[in-house]
Design an enzyme around this catalytic site. Sequence first.
Site, PDB file in Angstrom:
ATOM      1  N   LYS A   1       0.531  -1.150   0.063  1.00  0.00           N
ATOM      2  CA  LYS A   1      -0.402   0.236   0.188  1.00  0.00           C
ATOM      3  C   LYS A   1       1.198   1.279  -0.184  1.00  0.00           C
ATOM      4  CE  LYS A   1      -3.716   2.106   2.977  1.00  0.00           C
ATOM      5  NZ  LYS A   1      -4.653   1.844   4.184  1.00  0.00           N
TER       6      LYS A   1
ATOM      7  N   LYS B   1      -2.348  -1.610  -4.124  1.00  0.00           N
ATOM      8  CA  LYS B   1      -3.146  -0.532  -4.170  1.00  0.00           C
ATOM      9  C   LYS B   1      -2.142   0.347  -4.223  1.00  0.00           C
ATOM     10  CE  LYS B   1      -6.134   1.701  -0.331  1.00  0.00           C
ATOM     11  NZ  LYS B   1      -6.400   1.384   0.920  1.00  0.00           N
TER      12      LYS B   1
HETATM   13  C1  PBG Z   1      -7.902   2.820   5.203  1.00  0.00           C
HETATM   14  C2  PBG Z   1      -8.219   2.801   4.251  1.00  0.00           C
HETATM   15  C3  PBG Z   1      -7.451   3.819   3.307  1.00  0.00           C
HETATM   16  C4  PBG Z   1      -8.200   3.795   1.966  1.00  0.00           C
HETATM   17  C5  PBG Z   1      -8.547   1.968   1.784  1.00  0.00           C
HETATM   18  N1  PBG Z   1      -8.484   1.508   3.028  1.00  0.00           N
HETATM   19  C6  PBG Z   1      -7.460   5.381   3.249  1.00  0.00           C
HETATM   20  C7  PBG Z   1      -5.801   5.934   3.593  1.00  0.00           C
HETATM   21  O1  PBG Z   1      -5.123   4.415   4.119  1.00  0.00           O
HETATM   22  O2  PBG Z   1      -5.813   6.094   3.820  1.00  0.00           O
HETATM   23  C8  PBG Z   1      -8.637   4.478   0.509  1.00  0.00           C
HETATM   24  C9  PBG Z   1      -9.008   3.250  -0.742  1.00  0.00           C
HETATM   25  C10 PBG Z   1      -9.299   4.321  -1.750  1.00  0.00           C
HETATM   26  O3  PBG Z   1      -8.538   5.835  -1.501  1.00  0.00           O
HETATM   27  O4  PBG Z   1     -10.340   4.509  -2.839  1.00  0.00           O
HETATM   28  N2  PBG Z   1      -8.295   2.264   6.073  1.00  0.00           N
END
Ligand code: PBG
Length: 337
Positions: free
Chosen positions: A207, A260
């Site tokens: 991520k 992601k």
């Molecule tokens: C954290 C989480 C995030 C997203 C999914 N789970 C936000 C982050 O990491 O700041 C983002 C997903 C998206 O932008 O569609 N709970």
Amino acid sequence: MKTESHSLIARPRRLRFTSTLRSMVRETELNAADFIYPLFIRHGENIRAEIRSMPGIYQFSVDQLTAEAKEIAALGIPAVILFGIPSEKDALGSENFASDGIIQQAVRAIKSAVPDLLVITDVCMCEYTDHGHCGIINTDSHSHLPEGYVLNDPTLDILARVALSHVEAGADIIAPSGMIDGMVGVIRAALDDAEFQHIPILSYSVKYASAFYGPFRDAAESPPKFGDRRTHQMDPANVREALREAALDVGEGTDMLMVKPALPYLDVLQRVHVAHPELPLVAYNVSGEYSMIKAAAANGWLDERAVTLETLTGIKRAGADLIITYHAKEAACWLSG
Ligand code: PBG
């Protein structure tokens, strides 16, 4: 001059297929069954509030979920992933592991309305904490750690409690998203101890600290109140680090891997797919990727249907088995003609 001699020269030829043959030899086939649809749930009644920066995406109250879940399942989409907006935020994010928390209520509602729809829950602290960070924050000014630093190991105990409470409510798959070291192993152990050995873990293994999460933070009402998430999310410049993160989660027993965001990281998807062919790979086509297409389409600058299907096909071609996408419902409609 003998012009006909050209045809005798052996040379590689481009494929000139009829449309039937073209579809027979197509290498990547996109299906509604590849999609996971994100849902945002908040307290209250009769709420279906469109998110300003994500046209077509809503925050729902629990009473609206039955109809929504039926619609999703009828489109052939097999799974949803849930994000909750708690009524109150505090330092530990207590509602996150409360048996009547917003996610626990939502899971029960969806599973009783449409038992076959798989419910995945995102396990993280950022939507529940008053500071908006993904873990417990160091507030001890005498500690060697900087103030505001995410305390890794104390956070693990909370994540295990959250995961267990989601599974007790009926969640089918647990998706820890905070990039906290050891989260997969701790959640696996907690689930196994409570006789939930059959519940798989989908780790947000890779991520990135991405600006493409902007609209999500509107939707989940979870922007960090100070600083950013760069201490625990990955640097967009790195790909070898992605392989190390994925390998760590595999070692801790994750059942599926995730990369992601998706679009700016197709090379990362491809590398993780090649490195871990034994595990299903999920790509998260995140909020900013969705909103960019929506905005361009609203201006008449892009053909939304064509661009979306091309994007999702590209993500799958790069190595994703499944795609979390806000376009899931529309794409499922388009694919069914
Ligand atoms: C954290 C989480 C995030 C997203 C999914 N789970 C936000 C982050 O990491 O700041 C983002 C997903 C998206 O932008 O569609 N709970």
